[in-house]
Design an enzyme around this catalytic site. Structure first.
Site, PDB file in Angstrom:
ATOM      1  N   SER A  21       0.847  -1.194   0.000  1.00 23.23           N
ATOM      2  CA  SER A  21       0.000   0.000   0.000  1.00 23.23           C
ATOM      3  C   SER A  21       0.881   1.242   0.000  1.00 23.23           C
ATOM      4  O   SER A  21       2.112   1.161   0.139  1.00 23.23           O
ATOM      5  CB  SER A  21      -0.911   0.029   1.243  1.00 23.23           C
ATOM      6  OG  SER A  21      -0.140   0.121   2.428  1.00 23.23           O
ATOM      7  N   ASP A  58       5.632  -7.495   1.572  1.00 26.11           N
ATOM      8  CA  ASP A  58       4.764  -6.884   2.578  1.00 26.11           C
ATOM      9  C   ASP A  58       4.121  -8.007   3.385  1.00 26.11           C
ATOM     10  O   ASP A  58       4.087  -9.155   2.934  1.00 26.11           O
ATOM     11  CB  ASP A  58       3.674  -6.028   1.905  1.00 26.11           C
ATOM     12  CG  ASP A  58       3.129  -4.941   2.808  1.00 26.11           C
ATOM     13  OD1 ASP A  58       2.632  -5.260   3.907  1.00 26.11           O
ATOM     14  OD2 ASP A  58       3.191  -3.753   2.438  1.00 26.11           O
ATOM     15  N   CYS A 105      10.322   0.699   2.267  1.00 28.97           N
ATOM     16  CA  CYS A 105       9.140   1.516   2.564  1.00 28.97           C
ATOM     17  C   CYS A 105       8.295   0.938   3.694  1.00 28.97           C
ATOM     18  O   CYS A 105       7.331   1.570   4.122  1.00 28.97           O
ATOM     19  CB  CYS A 105       8.257   1.657   1.321  1.00 28.97           C
ATOM     20  SG  CYS A 105       8.972   2.653   0.002  1.00 28.97           S
ATOM     21  N   TYR A 127       7.948   6.423  17.118  1.00 28.05           N
ATOM     22  CA  TYR A 127       8.058   6.609  15.665  1.00 28.05           C
ATOM     23  C   TYR A 127       9.239   7.512  15.316  1.00 28.05           C
ATOM     24  O   TYR A 127      10.059   7.176  14.451  1.00 28.05           O
ATOM     25  CB  TYR A 127       6.754   7.218  15.146  1.00 28.05           C
ATOM     26  CG  TYR A 127       6.717   7.432  13.650  1.00 28.05           C
ATOM     27  CD1 TYR A 127       6.744   6.353  12.778  1.00 28.05           C
ATOM     28  CD2 TYR A 127       6.618   8.721  13.122  1.00 28.05           C
ATOM     29  CE1 TYR A 127       6.696   6.553  11.405  1.00 28.05           C
ATOM     30  CE2 TYR A 127       6.572   8.926  11.754  1.00 28.05           C
ATOM     31  CZ  TYR A 127       6.612   7.836  10.900  1.00 28.05           C
ATOM     32  OH  TYR A 127       6.557   8.031   9.539  1.00 28.05           O
ATOM     33  N   LYS A 152      12.711   6.502  13.187  1.00 30.42           N
ATOM     34  CA  LYS A 152      13.046   7.160  11.923  1.00 30.42           C
ATOM     35  C   LYS A 152      14.337   7.968  12.033  1.00 30.42           C
ATOM     36  O   LYS A 152      15.086   8.092  11.048  1.00 30.42           O
ATOM     37  CB  LYS A 152      11.887   8.047  11.478  1.00 30.42           C
ATOM     38  CG  LYS A 152      10.621   7.274  11.105  1.00 30.42           C
ATOM     39  CD  LYS A 152      10.877   6.287   9.988  1.00 30.42           C
ATOM     40  CE  LYS A 152       9.589   5.657   9.477  1.00 30.42           C
ATOM     41  NZ  LYS A 152       9.826   4.724   8.350  1.00 30.42           N
ATOM     42  N   PHE A 170       1.695  12.651   3.626  1.00 32.46           N
ATOM     43  CA  PHE A 170       1.289  12.064   2.352  1.00 32.46           C
ATOM     44  C   PHE A 170      -0.076  11.407   2.461  1.00 32.46           C
ATOM     45  O   PHE A 170      -0.502  10.984   3.536  1.00 32.46           O
ATOM     46  CB  PHE A 170       2.320  11.022   1.893  1.00 32.46           C
ATOM     47  CG  PHE A 170       3.467  11.595   1.113  1.00 32.46           C
ATOM     48  CD1 PHE A 170       3.605  11.351  -0.243  1.00 32.46           C
ATOM     49  CD2 PHE A 170       4.412  12.394   1.741  1.00 32.46           C
ATOM     50  CE1 PHE A 170       4.659  11.892  -0.963  1.00 32.46           C
ATOM     51  CE2 PHE A 170       5.473  12.931   1.038  1.00 32.46           C
ATOM     52  CZ  PHE A 170       5.595  12.676  -0.333  1.00 32.46           C
ATOM     53  N   THR A 201      -1.834   8.491   2.435  1.00 29.46           N
ATOM     54  CA  THR A 201      -1.565   7.069   2.597  1.00 29.46           C
ATOM     55  C   THR A 201      -2.651   6.452   3.473  1.00 29.46           C
ATOM     56  O   THR A 201      -3.429   7.162   4.128  1.00 29.46           O
ATOM     57  CB  THR A 201      -0.196   6.839   3.270  1.00 29.46           C
ATOM     58  OG1 THR A 201      -0.255   7.326   4.615  1.00 29.46           O
ATOM     59  CG2 THR A 201       0.927   7.527   2.505  1.00 29.46           C
TER      60      THR A 201
END
Length: 252
Positions: free
Chosen positions: A15, A36, A83, A159, A163, A192, A194
């Site tokens: 996705s 995935d 990703c 998070y 990152k 974004f 998503t």
């Protein structure tokens, strides 16, 4: 990096950014293996483009090795794009008590350990390839961080830390792998369109959509994919993180 007939592994391809990247790379002539845990999303991707779906966990050595073996069977592995990621939200100390340690560890495992797992195993395979002209390049690895790594918000400790780790490994990995002709780059997306965003309440989505200065909209997954293609095309892009964020700086 010439993508035509090159083998590529894209993680998180079920996705969002990963799916758009896999589609763009397939359209550019690459032979894509899409990885995935989302089997339904992989099936939908395979119906839209020429991509080989591989269910797997990026933090599993066996799963990644299997996906890379499949990619190597399609051609020389020249590109790996990380990703896969999760974005759990929790305060350090919330109404229910201290931040759940298992949740923090899971974010690190998927976002950071998973990224490094793919990087190390892909680089090992790329080192064995013949270099390409004119610079002796053997491969490219593109990771995904987030602008939260630099301006993380309240509730984003897990998070943002994961990152920031992805950003931190970019330069030392690029320096080490330079002797093998392997470039390492990271993209730090802003906000974004998503599935992560789509899962938020409508009021939260409206507030988020109002944040980017210009263009005053959320990024589109295909714009992330175009950045991956640009990194592949420009051999001077190496060892750094590119923000893709419409000049956005997240408020607390």
């Amino acid at each position: 990096m010439q993508l035509n007939d090159a083998a590529v592994l894209v993680t998180g391809a079920g996705s969002g950014l990963g799916a758009a990247t896999a589609e763009a790379l397939a359209a550019a002539g690459a032979r894509v293996v899409a990885m995935d845990l989302n089997a339904e999303g992989l099936a939908a991707l395979a119906a839209r483009c020429d991509a080989t779906p591989m269910a797997g966990d990026v933090a599993s050595e066996a799963d990644v090795a299997t996906a890379l073996e499949a990619a190597a069977g399609l051609g020389p592995l020249r590109l790996a794009v990380n990703c896969a990621g999760i974005a759990p939200g929790a305060r350090v100390v919330g109404r229910g008590g201290a931040h759940d340690l298992a949740l923090f560890e899971r974010a690190i495992r998927v976002n950071l350990v998973g990224t490094f797992n793919v990087l190390r195993l892909a680089a090992q395979r790329m080192q064995a390839l013949d270099p390409t002209a004119p610079d002796g390049e053997r491969g490219v690895i593109v990771n995904t961080a987030s602008i939260a790594a630099e301006d993380g918000q309240i509730g984003q400790c897990a998070y943002a830390a994961s990152k920031a780790g992805v950003m931190g490994l970019t330069l030392p990995a690029a320096r080490e792998l330079a002797k093998s002709g392997i470039r390492v780059m990271t993209i730090a997306p802003g906000l974004f369109e998503t599935p992560m965003l789509a899962g938020l309440p409508e009021a939260a989505q409206a507030a988020i959509r109002a944040l980017p200065p210009f263009p005053a909209r959320l990024g589109r997954p295909e714009e992330f994919a175009r950045m991956v293609l640009a990194i592949c095309a420009n051999p001077l892009l190496n060892g750094t993180t590119l923000r893709l964020d419409s000049a956005l700086r997240l408020p607390p």
